[in-house]
Design a protein around this motif. Structure first.
Motif, PDB file in Angstrom:
ATOM      1  N   ASP A  32       6.167  54.793  64.440  1.00  0.00           N
ATOM      2  CA  ASP A  32       6.547  54.875  65.862  1.00  0.00           C
ATOM      3  C   ASP A  32       6.593  53.489  66.493  1.00  0.00           C
ATOM      4  O   ASP A  32       7.487  53.178  67.276  1.00  0.00           O
ATOM      5  N   ALA A  33       5.607  52.665  66.134  1.00  0.00           N
ATOM      6  CA  ALA A  33       5.531  51.319  66.722  1.00  0.00           C
ATOM      7  C   ALA A  33       6.706  50.459  66.260  1.00  0.00           C
ATOM      8  O   ALA A  33       7.208  49.622  67.014  1.00  0.00           O
ATOM      9  N   ALA A  34       7.163  50.673  65.026  1.00  0.00           N
ATOM     10  CA  ALA A  34       8.251  49.847  64.485  1.00  0.00           C
ATOM     11  C   ALA A  34       9.629  50.345  64.937  1.00  0.00           C
ATOM     12  O   ALA A  34      10.615  49.608  64.866  1.00  0.00           O
ATOM     13  N   TYR A  35       9.692  51.602  65.387  1.00  0.00           N
ATOM     14  CA  TYR A  35      10.997  52.232  65.625  1.00  0.00           C
ATOM     15  C   TYR A  35      11.864  51.568  66.704  1.00  0.00           C
ATOM     16  O   TYR A  35      13.061  51.333  66.457  1.00  0.00           O
TER      17      TYR A  35
ATOM     18  N   LEU B 189      18.182  47.140  66.481  1.00  0.00           N
ATOM     19  CA  LEU B 189      18.932  46.481  65.405  1.00  0.00           C
ATOM     20  C   LEU B 189      20.061  47.392  64.919  1.00  0.00           C
ATOM     21  O   LEU B 189      21.190  46.945  64.678  1.00  0.00           O
ATOM     22  N   TYR B 190      19.763  48.687  64.817  1.00  0.00           N
ATOM     23  CA  TYR B 190      20.771  49.665  64.379  1.00  0.00           C
ATOM     24  C   TYR B 190      21.984  49.653  65.318  1.00  0.00           C
ATOM     25  O   TYR B 190      23.132  49.595  64.866  1.00  0.00           O
ATOM     26  N   VAL B 191      21.708  49.689  66.607  1.00  0.00           N
ATOM     27  CA  VAL B 191      22.804  49.705  67.600  1.00  0.00           C
ATOM     28  C   VAL B 191      23.634  48.429  67.468  1.00  0.00           C
ATOM     29  O   VAL B 191      24.865  48.463  67.463  1.00  0.00           O
ATOM     30  N   ASP B 192      22.939  47.294  67.327  1.00  0.00           N
ATOM     31  CA  ASP B 192      23.622  46.008  67.179  1.00  0.00           C
ATOM     32  C   ASP B 192      24.507  45.997  65.921  1.00  0.00           C
ATOM     33  O   ASP B 192      25.677  45.603  65.960  1.00  0.00           O
ATOM     34  N   LEU B 193      23.955  46.431  64.802  1.00  0.00           N
ATOM     35  CA  LEU B 193      24.726  46.445  63.546  1.00  0.00           C
ATOM     36  C   LEU B 193      25.892  47.427  63.647  1.00  0.00           C
ATOM     37  O   LEU B 193      26.985  47.165  63.152  1.00  0.00           O
ATOM     38  N   HIS B 194      25.639  48.558  64.292  1.00  0.00           N
ATOM     39  CA  HIS B 194      26.685  49.578  64.407  1.00  0.00           C
ATOM     40  C   HIS B 194      27.872  49.056  65.212  1.00  0.00           C
ATOM     41  O   HIS B 194      29.021  49.365  64.909  1.00  0.00           O
ATOM     42  N   GLU B 195      27.567  48.255  66.219  1.00  0.00           N
ATOM     43  CA  GLU B 195      28.637  47.679  67.060  1.00  0.00           C
ATOM     44  C   GLU B 195      29.361  46.538  66.369  1.00  0.00           C
ATOM     45  O   GLU B 195      30.429  46.135  66.797  1.00  0.00           O
ATOM     46  N   HIS B 196      28.759  45.976  65.327  1.00  0.00           N
ATOM     47  CA  HIS B 196      29.332  44.805  64.650  1.00  0.00           C
ATOM     48  C   HIS B 196      29.461  45.031  63.139  1.00  0.00           C
ATOM     49  O   HIS B 196      28.887  44.294  62.342  1.00  0.00           O
ATOM     50  N   PRO B 197      30.224  46.050  62.744  1.00  0.00           N
ATOM     51  CA  PRO B 197      30.354  46.332  61.310  1.00  0.00           C
ATOM     52  C   PRO B 197      31.224  45.281  60.618  1.00  0.00           C
ATOM     53  O   PRO B 197      32.094  44.679  61.264  1.00  0.00           O
ATOM     54  N   GLU B 198      30.975  45.075  59.328  1.00  0.00           N
ATOM     55  CA  GLU B 198      31.757  44.111  58.555  1.00  0.00           C
ATOM     56  C   GLU B 198      32.193  44.737  57.238  1.00  0.00           C
ATOM     57  O   GLU B 198      31.455  45.507  56.624  1.00  0.00           O
TER      58      GLU B 198
ATOM     59  N   ALA C 276       9.094  57.221  54.480  1.00  0.00           N
ATOM     60  CA  ALA C 276       9.276  57.440  53.035  1.00  0.00           C
ATOM     61  C   ALA C 276       9.203  56.114  52.285  1.00  0.00           C
ATOM     62  O   ALA C 276       8.543  56.013  51.245  1.00  0.00           O
ATOM     63  N   GLU C 277       9.879  55.093  52.813  1.00  0.00           N
ATOM     64  CA  GLU C 277       9.884  53.788  52.129  1.00  0.00           C
ATOM     65  C   GLU C 277       8.476  53.206  52.040  1.00  0.00           C
ATOM     66  O   GLU C 277       8.039  52.748  50.978  1.00  0.00           O
TER      67      GLU C 277
ATOM     68  N   SER D 241      18.373  48.776  59.037  1.00  0.00           N
ATOM     69  CA  SER D 241      17.368  48.807  60.109  1.00  0.00           C
ATOM     70  C   SER D 241      16.048  49.386  59.614  1.00  0.00           C
ATOM     71  O   SER D 241      14.972  48.877  59.948  1.00  0.00           O
ATOM     72  N   ALA D 242      16.135  50.454  58.810  1.00  0.00           N
ATOM     73  CA  ALA D 242      14.904  51.058  58.274  1.00  0.00           C
ATOM     74  C   ALA D 242      14.201  50.063  57.352  1.00  0.00           C
ATOM     75  O   ALA D 242      12.973  49.921  57.395  1.00  0.00           O
TER      76      ALA D 242
END
Ligand SMILES: [Zn+2]
Ligand SMILES: [Zn+2]
Length: 447
Positions: free
Chosen positions: A41-44, A50-59, A433-434, A149-150
């Motif tokens: 929860d603390a890391a989420y 980061l997920y939103v940022d990466l999703h907006e900037h796919p390569e 899980a990781e 991100s995970a």
């Protein structure tokens, strides 16, 4: 003396003792689970940003420079020794924490040439030039942004709790998974020679095949062998009004395509998995010209190596046979330009990690599954002799998943312009899980 009354008392006494034990065990498990949930929860929030940022900037595959730089910076910031540009844009991060096993966790970096239509507020609007110089839309429609991100969240948790494990942790960001070239690129650039060689390799992939919150475990063959073929059938060109003076490669191609469909239906043993898909046919320029060649593009999927060999040989035999039957002036060329081996989940490792996941995520959330028909180049690492485990991560909104199931329909699959995992529960589960698998593998004398 044991009277009926005494017996009853002893039994209830025993029951009380065992209830007490069970309760104590449950309480310990619950405390551990709560602590694990708290760290996830603390890391989420950071992982989600980061997920939103990466999703907006796919390569695109092979062009993941911004993504790789971001990943490298995040891992460096929490104490990993990071090397960039391994096999192109690949990232290798190492955290040494005393003696013990070396365990590798992999994420992919690349997105796809797909125009996102999810309607998300942070949907991609990116366009880029592909390797052929064409302008294409780009979207994270396979969920690799969630994997990155995970992995970053997991990296932080592992770095901040070094007393909970020992050994060497290697996190890699692999480019070009979608073109099944990135893993071999990293291996050829010294992934297992310049850096500590892993004893175990782990990875996961999100999909809508399971509801978010659940994971799927497959022992043995996890996915399919994939072979990409380019077949050129030769004819003799001429006027569309005078077919008797030509050898029409379009007619030969049409016959070939239909005959190829008899491989899976008539030649392969019923029950053995084989797919022969002709994904494109290119021939001709104008309605009244008979061209001198036709090109077919195929993808071939199998599980067993012997079936793979049988199907590829049958494709050659049928293609050559049809060309010969048509009187073609030349034997067709068959170019196998891409190939990926099936991912194999080490059965002993799988059985062991299944129990670890049962414990970490709750038994109800861990589902045993059969192999999938897609393909993946994680098999390259396993092919280097490293036992691997590849986990299926549920990504579907649980409510939508149930509705689709009841209606007998399917939610958008990976690579669909509509693919949008239910990020919150899926990412929480991925991190939990990781961390659980890494701590298990990196514990004292790790199993
Ligand atoms: Zn993928
Ligand atoms: Zn994909």
């Amino acid at each position: 003396m044991l009277t009926a009354k005494n017996l009853a008392t002893s039994i209830s006494g025993l029951a009380l003792v065992s209830w007490g034990l069970a309760h104590a065990q449950l309480a310990t498990a619950a405390t551990a689970a709560t602590a694990a949930t708290a760290e996830v929860d603390a890391a989420y929030p950071k992982a989600y940003a980061l997920y939103v940022d990466l999703h907006e900037h796919p390569e695109l595959s092979g062009y993941e420079t911004r993504t790789a730089a971001k990943l490298a910076a995040e891992l460096r910031a929490v104490g990993y020794t990071v090397t960039e540009h391994v096999g192109g844009t690949g990232v290798v991060a190492v955290l040494k924490n005393g003696p013990g096993k070396t365990v590798m966790l992999r994420t992919e970096l690349d997105a796809l040439p797909v125009e996102e239509q999810t309607g998300l507020t942070f949907a991609s609007k990116v366009h880029a030039k592909d390797s052929a110089g064409r302008d294409v839309p780009v979207g994270h429609m396979c969920g690799h942004d969630l994997h990155i991100s995970a992995l970053v969240a997991t990296a932080g948790i592992m770095a901040h709790t070094r007393d909970s494990w020992h050994g060497t942790l290697i996190l890699i960001g692999q480019p070009a998974e979608e073109t099944i070239s990135g893993a071999s690129g990293m291996v050829h650039d010294g992934l297992f020679t310049r850096f500590p060689r892993p004893d175990v390799a782990l990875a996961l992939h999100v999909s809508n095949e399971l509801p978010a919150g659940k994971v799927g475990v497959t022992s043995g063959i996890y996915d399919s062998n994939a072979d990409s073929l380019r077949i050129t059938i030769y004819g003799k060109g001429g006027h569309g009004s005078a077919p008797h003076l030509t050898v029409d490669p379009i007619v030969t191609a049409a016959r070939t395509i239909l005959a190829l469909q008899t491989i899976a239906s008539r030649e392969v043993m019923p029950g053995d998995f084989a797919v022969v898909t002709v994904g494109y046919i290119n021939a001709g320029t104008k309605n009244n010209i008979i061209p001198d060649r036709a090109e077919l593009g195929l993808t071939v999927r199998t599980y067993k190596p012997e079936v793979r060999k049988q199907v590829l040989e049958a494709i050659t035999r049928i293609t050559n046979g049809e060309a010969q039957a048509s009187g073609a002036p030349k034997t067709p060329t068959i170019d196998r330009y891409e190939a990926a081996d099936a991912v194999y989940n080490d059965p002993a490792l799988t059985q062991h990690l299944h129990a670890v996941l049962d414990n970490a995520l709750d038994k109800d959330n861990v589902v045993a599954q059969g192999p999938i028909t897609a393909s993946e180049d994680f098999s390259v690492y396993v092919g280097q002799g490293i036992p691997g485990f590849y986990l299926s991560l549920g990504g579907a909104d649980p409510q939508k998943y149930e509705l689709a199931r009841a209606a007998g329909t399917h939610l958008p699959s990976n690579h669909s312009p509509l693919f949008a995992p239910d990020v919150d529960p899926a990412m929480h589960t991925a991190i939990a899980a990781e961390v659980a698998m890494l701590r298990d593998q990196l514990k004292a004398g790790g199993g």
